[in-house]
Design an enzyme around this catalytic site. Sequence first.
Site, short mmCIF file in Angstrom:
data_model
loop_
_atom_site.label_atom_id
_atom_site.label_comp_id
_atom_site.label_asym_id
_atom_site.label_seq_id
_atom_site.Cartn_x
_atom_site.Cartn_y
_atom_site.Cartn_z
N SER A 147 0.83 -1.20 0.00
CA SER A 147 0.00 0.00 0.00
C SER A 147 0.88 1.26 0.00
O SER A 147 1.63 1.46 -0.94
CB SER A 147 -0.96 -0.08 1.19
OG SER A 147 -1.94 0.92 1.12
N ASP B 268 -10.28 -4.17 -5.11
CA ASP B 268 -9.58 -3.23 -4.23
C ASP B 268 -10.18 -1.83 -4.42
O ASP B 268 -10.07 -1.24 -5.49
CB ASP B 268 -8.09 -3.23 -4.59
CG ASP B 268 -7.24 -2.47 -3.59
OD1 ASP B 268 -7.75 -1.51 -2.99
OD2 ASP B 268 -6.06 -2.84 -3.44
N HIS C 162 -8.28 -4.72 -0.67
CA HIS C 162 -6.98 -4.07 -0.43
C HIS C 162 -6.08 -4.88 0.50
O HIS C 162 -4.89 -4.60 0.61
CB HIS C 162 -7.24 -2.67 0.13
CG HIS C 162 -6.03 -1.78 0.08
ND1 HIS C 162 -5.40 -1.44 -1.11
CD2 HIS C 162 -5.32 -1.16 1.07
CE1 HIS C 162 -4.37 -0.64 -0.84
NE2 HIS C 162 -4.31 -0.47 0.47
C1 MLT Z 1 -1.50 5.93 -0.20
O1 MLT Z 1 -1.92 6.95 0.33
O2 MLT Z 1 -0.30 5.67 -0.34
C2 MLT Z 1 -2.54 5.00 -0.69
O3 MLT Z 1 -3.77 5.58 -0.70
C3 MLT Z 1 -2.56 3.75 0.09
C4 MLT Z 1 -2.76 4.01 1.55
O4 MLT Z 1 -3.90 4.18 1.98
O5 MLT Z 1 -1.80 4.04 2.26
#
Ligand code: MLT
Length: 203
Positions: free
Chosen positions: A102, A152, A183
């Site tokens: 992520s 996701d 996710h």
């Molecule tokens: C991010 O902000 O890098 C992406 O949206 C994934 C997350 O939620 O960390």
Amino acid sequence: MEHFFQQGTDSNAPTLLILHGTGGTERDLLPVAEMIDSTASVLGVRGAVSENGMARFFRRLSEGVFDEEDLIARTKELQEFLDQAAQNYGFNRDNIVAIGYSNGANIAGSLLFHYKASLYGAILFHPMVPRRNITLPDLTGTPVFIGAGENDPLCLPQETMDLEKLLSEAHADVLVHWDQLGHQLSQKEVNEAKIWYNAHIKK
Ligand code: MLT
């Protein structure tokens, strides 16, 4: 940067750089790294940005909308940290394989987007496109595994396809593993990443 280093038993194995998701810590992906290669050294880094107390690798303006200026600065900071860590711990700077989930996958992707040969390879679980409309460095032969979920809600399938396309156009060697989940990181995609790692990295 806040981090830990765990020396591996195989000096020819890459150093696995583990990068957590939003709200995680430098140790979150240690079990995943050990599943993928229990002989490799592990460098775990904690994101320096705090979003309401949750650690991240760069700021975002809203969910899925990145603060580009901060992303660029934090990517540079991580790149320089890797140079320094390789010297301090005596590992091969040219043999780092990132494992990111992520937000951690997004900063790993950003290293690939901004610096030639920053990473030997990368395992990106549920990444997004870090930046658009820039020219990527030549990534010829860089092996990249992407784990993606058809359902996701954060990293939409189109986002994954765009990322695959951009990396492939820069000549990276990209494999996308799709599953039907959302996710979350699944055991199945970790298993698939290990199979890919044994074929493309460990050899
Ligand atoms: C991010 O902000 O890098 C992406 O949206 C994934 C997350 O939620 O960390």
